[in-house]
Scaffold this motif. Structure first.
Motif, mmCIF file in Angstrom:
data_model
loop_
_atom_site.group_PDB
_atom_site.id
_atom_site.type_symbol
_atom_site.label_atom_id
_atom_site.label_comp_id
_atom_site.label_asym_id
_atom_site.label_seq_id
_atom_site.Cartn_x
_atom_site.Cartn_y
_atom_site.Cartn_z
ATOM 1 N N LEU A 53 2.120 10.261 1.937
ATOM 2 C CA LEU A 53 1.705 9.780 3.262
ATOM 3 C C LEU A 53 2.873 9.045 3.911
ATOM 4 C CD1 LEU A 53 -1.702 8.208 2.175
ATOM 5 C CD2 LEU A 53 -1.381 10.419 3.293
ATOM 6 N N LYS A 54 2.800 8.883 5.216
ATOM 7 C CA LYS A 54 3.806 8.075 5.909
ATOM 8 C C LYS A 54 3.118 6.811 6.419
ATOM 9 C CE LYS A 54 6.864 11.811 6.940
ATOM 10 N NZ LYS A 54 7.260 12.891 7.817
ATOM 11 N N ILE A 55 3.596 5.681 5.967
ATOM 12 C CA ILE A 55 2.917 4.412 6.289
ATOM 13 C C ILE A 55 3.949 3.408 6.815
ATOM 14 C CG2 ILE A 55 1.469 2.556 5.383
ATOM 15 C CD1 ILE A 55 0.476 4.449 3.220
ATOM 16 N N THR A 56 3.679 2.870 7.990
ATOM 17 C CA THR A 56 4.650 1.995 8.650
ATOM 18 C C THR A 56 3.984 0.746 9.229
ATOM 19 O OG1 THR A 56 5.979 3.923 9.257
ATOM 20 C CG2 THR A 56 6.391 1.922 10.516
ATOM 21 N N ALA A 57 4.626 -0.389 9.017
ATOM 22 C CA ALA A 57 4.196 -1.623 9.685
ATOM 23 C C ALA A 57 5.090 -1.822 10.905
ATOM 24 C CB ALA A 57 4.341 -2.807 8.737
ATOM 25 N N VAL A 58 4.482 -2.098 12.047
ATOM 26 C CA VAL A 58 5.239 -2.274 13.284
ATOM 27 C C VAL A 58 5.321 -3.775 13.580
ATOM 28 C CG1 VAL A 58 5.381 -1.618 15.719
ATOM 29 C CG2 VAL A 58 4.326 -0.057 14.070
ATOM 30 N N CYS A 59 6.538 -4.252 13.769
ATOM 31 C CA CYS A 59 6.748 -5.701 13.947
ATOM 32 C C CYS A 59 7.504 -5.996 15.235
ATOM 33 C CB CYS A 59 7.511 -6.259 12.750
ATOM 34 S SG CYS A 59 6.595 -6.150 11.217
ATOM 35 N N PRO A 60 6.881 -5.821 16.375
ATOM 36 C CA PRO A 60 7.593 -6.140 17.613
ATOM 37 C C PRO A 60 7.580 -7.638 17.883
ATOM 38 C CG PRO A 60 5.409 -5.227 18.095
ATOM 39 C CD PRO A 60 5.507 -5.371 16.599
ATOM 40 N N LEU B 16 0.836 -1.209 0.000
ATOM 41 C CA LEU B 16 0.000 0.000 0.000
ATOM 42 C C LEU B 16 0.869 1.257 0.000
ATOM 43 C CD1 LEU B 16 -3.055 0.872 0.239
ATOM 44 C CD2 LEU B 16 -2.615 1.126 2.690
ATOM 45 N N LYS B 17 1.917 1.215 0.786
ATOM 46 C CA LYS B 17 2.844 2.356 0.861
ATOM 47 C C LYS B 17 3.399 2.671 -0.531
ATOM 48 C CE LYS B 17 7.036 3.688 3.384
ATOM 49 N NZ LYS B 17 6.561 4.610 4.387
ATOM 50 N N THR B 18 3.759 1.624 -1.254
ATOM 51 C CA THR B 18 4.321 1.811 -2.597
ATOM 52 C C THR B 18 3.240 2.324 -3.554
ATOM 53 O OG1 THR B 18 5.756 -0.051 -2.089
ATOM 54 C CG2 THR B 18 5.689 0.647 -4.376
ATOM 55 N N GLU B 19 2.048 1.733 -3.432
ATOM 56 C CA GLU B 19 0.932 2.155 -4.290
ATOM 57 C C GLU B 19 0.609 3.638 -4.111
ATOM 58 O OE1 GLU B 19 -3.303 0.643 -4.334
ATOM 59 O OE2 GLU B 19 -2.242 -1.263 -4.246
#
Ligand SMILES: NC(=O)c1ccc[n+]([C@@H]2O[C@H](COP(=O)([O-])OP(=O)(O)OC[C@H]3O[C@@H](n4cnc5c(N)ncnc54)[C@H](OP(=O)(O)O)[C@@H]3O)[C@@H](O)[C@H]2O)c1
Length: 259
Positions: free
Chosen positions: A173-180, A164-167
């Motif tokens: 926009l700033k789009i981040t996936a959080v992977c803790p 989605l970020k690439t699209e």
């Protein structure tokens, strides 16, 4: 009249969602409102009382597939959404076939379907510089026996967020996936009942720290936020070694439910 500037947080009643609210209040003091989504209304009211910002509470079961409460309000108010945090989610630990079907499929509904639907309905209300933070997990890096459906839902969130970020690259926009990795919240009480996996206990992170880093990484427009050296190491390992080998190791570790 200009539209209201708001933040939306799902999973607002506890854990990282709740901590994200305090972080938003600090970083966006000019917001008009913060909209909170979860099932436990009373919990969200308590959070609302603790913040110096107007709050709206949407008591919704995201496993129901009915998002109309939020959607109708978005249509009515037509706000500018400055930040969306998709934090609602849950995991069920144990053998796939030993759990009931509804619990397993509800995980897909809450972790994947609701996150997708809410992102889809909110994006038209975001302008340039808007932010989206999606809670994935380090479980997204590798399939996890006994956390089978949960890990698969988080792989979806990670893949969805990056694509989605690439699209949407030209929307600024700033789009981040959080992977803790494991984080000390109510999550493990819900996921594993009384049993906890010893190696997860050893590397358990504090919610506030994970949230702070997620906020910082999103402001730098990173696609991924990974807290802690051990989980960053796990990420690298999951990129280097064959998953068939790693799955055997994780399968063995997860076969021993012990504190
Ligand atoms: N804790 C960890 O170790 C860890 C690690 C990696 C990723 N994560 C992810 O981080 C996110 C936040 O988890 P957390 O650790 O903060 O756990 P948490 O304290 O259990 O919070 C989960 C939130 O999701 C909401 N939620 C669960 N089912 C829902 C439903 N059917 N409808 C609406 N809301 C629902 C809960 O609210 P109500 O119960 O009030 O509905 C709660 O606010 C989740 O997506 C989780 O998968 C957690």
């Amino acid at each position: 009249m200009s539209s209201k500037r708001i933040g939306i947080v799902t999973g607002a009643s506890s854990g990282m969602g709740r901590d994200f609210i305090f972080e938003i209040v600090r970083s966006y003091p000019d917001l008009d409102e913060i909209w909170m989504v979860a099932r436990r209304e009373e919990r969200m009211r308590k959070v609302a009382k603790r913040i110096p910002m107007a709050a709206r509470i949407f008591a919704m079961d995201l496993a129901s597939g009915d998002y109309s409460l939020l959607e109708e309000e978005l249509k009515k108010e037509a706000p500018e959404v400055k930040i969306l945090i998709n934090s609602s989610g849950f995991g069920r630990y144990g053998l796939f076939l030993e759990d009931d079907r509804k619990s397993q499929t509800d995980m897909v509904r809450v972790n994947c379907e609701a996150l997708t639907a809410i992102t889809h309905m909110v994006l038209p209300y975001m302008k340039s510089h808007g932010r989206i933070i999606n809670m994935a997990s380090s479980a997204a890096f590798l399939p996890q026996p006994k956390f089978t459906v949960y890990a698969a839902t988080k792989a979806y969130v990670l893949s969805f967020t990056r694509a989605l970020k690439t699209e949407l690259a030209d929307r600024n926009l700033k789009i981040t996936a959080v992977c803790p990795g494991p984080v000390a919240t109510e999550f493990f009480g819900n996921a594993e009942g009384s049993s906890k996996l010893w190696y997860k206990e050893m590397i358990m992170a504090k919610s506030k720290k994970v949230v702070k880093l997620a906020f910082k990484d999103c402001s730098k427009n990173k696609d991924l936020s990974v807290y802690g050296w051990s989980i960053r190491g796990f990420y690298v390992i999951s990129k280097i070694f064959p998953h068939s080998l790693l799955l055997k190791i994780v399968g063995k570790l997860n076969s021993k439910d012990q504190v």
